[in-house]
Every structure is written in C-alpha cells, then in structure tokens.
Design a protein around this motif. Structure first.
Motif, short mmCIF file in Angstrom:
data_model
loop_
_atom_site.label_atom_id
_atom_site.label_comp_id
_atom_site.label_asym_id
_atom_site.label_seq_id
_atom_site.Cartn_x
_atom_site.Cartn_y
_atom_site.Cartn_z
N ARG A 67 0.82 -1.21 0.00
CA ARG A 67 0.00 0.00 0.00
C ARG A 67 0.86 1.26 0.00
NH1 ARG A 67 -3.35 -1.57 5.24
NH2 ARG A 67 -1.17 -2.06 5.77
N GLU A 68 2.11 1.11 0.38
CA GLU A 68 3.02 2.25 0.42
C GLU A 68 4.05 2.19 -0.70
OE1 GLU A 68 4.68 2.04 4.31
OE2 GLU A 68 2.78 2.47 5.34
N GLU A 70 3.60 2.80 -4.08
CA GLU A 70 3.05 3.43 -5.29
C GLU A 70 2.22 2.44 -6.12
OE1 GLU A 70 1.68 6.09 -7.25
OE2 GLU A 70 3.32 6.92 -6.06
N PRO A 71 1.21 1.79 -5.51
CA PRO A 71 0.49 0.73 -6.22
C PRO A 71 -0.37 1.22 -7.38
CG PRO A 71 -0.58 1.21 -4.13
CD PRO A 71 0.71 1.98 -4.13
N THR A 72 -0.75 2.50 -7.40
CA THR A 72 -1.65 2.98 -8.45
C THR A 72 -0.95 3.71 -9.59
OG1 THR A 72 -2.11 5.16 -7.49
CG2 THR A 72 -3.42 3.29 -6.67
N ALA A 73 0.39 3.82 -9.51
CA ALA A 73 1.12 4.56 -10.56
C ALA A 73 0.50 5.92 -10.81
CB ALA A 73 1.20 3.75 -11.85
N ARG A 74 0.31 6.66 -9.70
CA ARG A 74 -0.25 8.01 -9.73
C ARG A 74 -1.65 8.03 -10.36
NH1 ARG A 74 4.62 7.30 -10.70
NH2 ARG A 74 4.19 7.00 -12.92
N GLY A 75 -2.42 7.01 -10.00
CA GLY A 75 -3.82 6.96 -10.43
C GLY A 75 -4.06 6.34 -11.78
N TRP A 79 -3.71 -1.52 -9.19
CA TRP A 79 -2.84 -2.22 -8.25
C TRP A 79 -1.62 -2.79 -8.97
CZ3 TRP A 79 -2.86 -1.84 -3.19
CH2 TRP A 79 -2.07 -2.71 -2.43
N ALA A 80 -0.48 -2.15 -8.77
CA ALA A 80 0.79 -2.63 -9.31
C ALA A 80 1.92 -2.10 -8.43
CB ALA A 80 0.99 -2.18 -10.75
N PRO A 81 2.02 -2.59 -7.18
CA PRO A 81 3.00 -2.05 -6.24
C PRO A 81 4.44 -2.32 -6.69
CG PRO A 81 2.00 -4.04 -5.37
CD PRO A 81 1.23 -3.69 -6.60
N HIS A 82 5.29 -1.33 -6.51
CA HIS A 82 6.71 -1.50 -6.80
C HIS A 82 7.30 -2.62 -5.94
CE1 HIS A 82 7.26 2.91 -8.32
NE2 HIS A 82 7.21 2.07 -9.34
N GLY A 83 8.08 -3.47 -6.57
CA GLY A 83 8.94 -4.40 -5.84
C GLY A 83 8.25 -5.53 -5.10
N HIS A 84 6.97 -5.77 -5.33
CA HIS A 84 6.29 -6.83 -4.59
C HIS A 84 6.48 -8.17 -5.31
CE1 HIS A 84 3.23 -9.25 -2.62
NE2 HIS A 84 3.18 -8.33 -1.68
#
Length: 334
Positions: A67-68, A70-75, A79-84
């Motif tokens: 959730r922290e 940047e999962p939305t790529a600025r809207g 859902w695409a979180p960095h590094g998950h």
C-alpha cells in the motif's frame, strides 16, 4: 485454449466462471489466488497465483507494505506495487502460461492490469465489467484495450457512461446465475423470509428476526458465518416468500433465476457497484431497495412490502445468459 483470470474477492467471480465454463467448447485454464473450487472438472487446469497485497519481508529484513509502494502509478492503475514479489510472480505465471499453453483468448474477471498484460502479450482479450461509476483512468485503459467487453446484466438496466464509446465491443449477456434452468420447489404455505449472506450487522439481524417472528414470519438466516453456510441454498432461495440479499451481480442473478420477491441491500463496494444495481432493481420494480445502514424496523416494513409484489424477473435476462457469454468468448477466438 482460453485463459481466464478469476478475481479473488468474494465468491461472485468464481461463481460466474463455474456457470459459464460448462458451455465452452474450448479447453480453459483458470488463474486465481483462490483455491481450486470443488466440483470443477478434473481436466480443467486451475493455476493458483501468489498473493499480491500482503506485507512481505525481504532477506535483508526490509519490510514492504504494498500500500506504500506506489500501487496505483499516480492513479493510472488500480494495483501494481513496486517491488512486490507476489505481484511480479503472478503476472509472470500468466505470461509463461500464455506461451507454454499457446493461449489465444484471455478472459479477465476483473483486473485492469491483467487486461493490459494480456493485450500486450498479443492475446485476444475479453474484459468482464461491473456496474458503477467506472470512469477512472485504469478502467478507461482496460475498456480501450479489450477486444470484447462482457456486461453480465440486462442491457439498459444500469447507466454505463464508461462504456458509451465502446458500444460496438460490448456484449450484454443478462444476469449469469448458477441456478439458470433449475425448477423452483413449491412455495411454503407459511410466510417465510430468507436472510442471505452477510448483508446485516449481527445486532440488526437479530432484532429484525425477532420483529419478523413476532409478526408471524418464519425466518432463516444462512451464509453470514461459517456455521450458517449451506452447500445448496437453492431450495431456501426459491421456496421463501421473501429473500433479503446483497445487490451484487451474482446475488441478483440468483434472485432472478428463482423469481424471488426480494429486498436488496446495497453493500459498500468500490465505484458504488451495488448501489447502482440496487437503484436499477428499484427503478424496474424488481425488488425493494435499502442501504447497508437500514434499521431492523425499516427492514421489516420492506419485507412485508416485498411480499405483496409480483416482480417480472425475466427483464434481467438470466435464461441462457451463461450460454450467451460462452458464445461471446468463442466468437473472439481466431
């Protein structure tokens, strides 16, 4: 072969898959974070995807909360979180299967990101949509990329401004129910009401049950917890005088299949999906409508009002809907 992404929130998406799957002539491989559903034909592949929304700890002790990240790529995405690692692995598994199994069509129910992935892989892509105010950037991207858009409800029931410019690619199937074609049992002579699922807070459910019982109603509540689950609710659904249900797409299709007199309670869902559906049902005279803040006394009044109605559920076009969706998918194949 057809690939099919089944979203893991609730039971509705997998219920739709199970209803449509028997009508397909083409073999299917399904992808989901859900466990393989009981009763699925053994020859149908079911690929369990890793979770993509859990907090993970790396080997160096770093903790990643998606959730922290940047999962939305600025809207621009949902859902695409960095590094998950789970998010990356699940998309990689889909891409690998597209090559190894030579997929030619991919059905996405639902995910804007998986629609984009499938189309980037060159697959003929079908996006399943839902009611509500889906005019945001991720939905716009998914609708623009999809080769076909399936709307599983009756055409004209729910306003769909987001689909206006894509009308040539939208297929309105009608509501898809696992009960389509089943014969309703004879209705009980006593007045009975079924409280279906987790539609009421426990204290409201208890008070409503007491009030209804005092007025001569026989009340049955199922599906609100593990102890109350019923493998086949059809006899109760079709045999009750009134059914109180959520306003989700599968719930409404099941009400239509059974011809129920109903009270639908719109649950709080993204994009106001259930409120839009509940409004449509009330506007068409198919059900009494309430929000999830309804009081026990108001619910009793709605139940008694519903008991005197004769809804024309044929307007929801459930008969043959699963077959129509299957035909739409087959038509996309090369």
């Amino acid at each position: 072969m057809i690939g099919w992404y089944v979203h893991h929130h609730g039971f509705g998406h997998v219920a739709r898959f199970l209803a449509v799957h028997p009508h397909l002539r083409t073999p299917v491989v399904a992808f989901s974070s859900l466990a393989r559903p009981a009763g699925l034909a053994p020859e149908t592949q079911w690929v369990v995807l890793p979770p993509d929304a859990d907090v993970v700890e790396a080997a160096d002790g770093t903790v990643l909360d998606p959730r922290e990240a940047e999962p939305t790529a600025r809207g621009k995405l949902h859902w695409a979180p960095h590094g998950h690692p789970g998010h990356r692995a699940r998309l990689a598994m889909i891409a690998s299967a597209a090559v190894d199994l030579d997929l030619d069509v991919f059905v996405v129910d639902v995910s804007a990101e998986v629609v984009a992935l499938a189309r980037l892989l060159g697959l003929r892509t079908v996006a399943v949509t839902q009611p509500g105010a889906r005019t945001d950037a991720p939905h716009a991207l998914a609708y623009a990329l999809a080769d076909r858009i399936v709307a599983p409800w009756a055409h004209g029931a729910v306003p769909t401004p987001a689909l206006a410019e894509h009308g040539d690619r939208v297929v309105w199937t009608g509501g898809i129910s696992r009960y389509d074609g089943r014969t309703p049992p004879e209705s009980a002579t006593e007045r009975s009401v079924l409280l279906l699922g987790r539609v009421l807070e426990p204290e409201v459910r208890d008070e409503a049950t007491a009030r209804l019982s005092a007025r001569g109603w026989r009340v049955t509540a199922i599906g609100h917890d593990e102890a109350s689950r019923v493998d086949d609710p059809w006899p109760l659904l079709a045999g009750s005088t009134v059914v109180v249900s959520a306003a989700g797409q599968n719930s409404v299709a099941d009400l239509a299949a059974s011809g129920a007199r109903a009270v639908v309670i719109a649950q709080d869902r993204p994009f106001d999906e259930q409120r839009a559906t509940a409004d449509a049902l009330a506007r068409w005279g198919l059900a009494q409508r309430a929000d999830d803040t309804v009081s026990a006394s108001d619910l009793v009044d709605l139940v008694e009002r519903a008991a005197s109605t004769e809804p024309d559920w044929s307007r929801w076009q459930v008969a043959g809907a699963a077959h129509r969706m299957a035909a739409a998918l087959e038509a996309v194949r090369p």
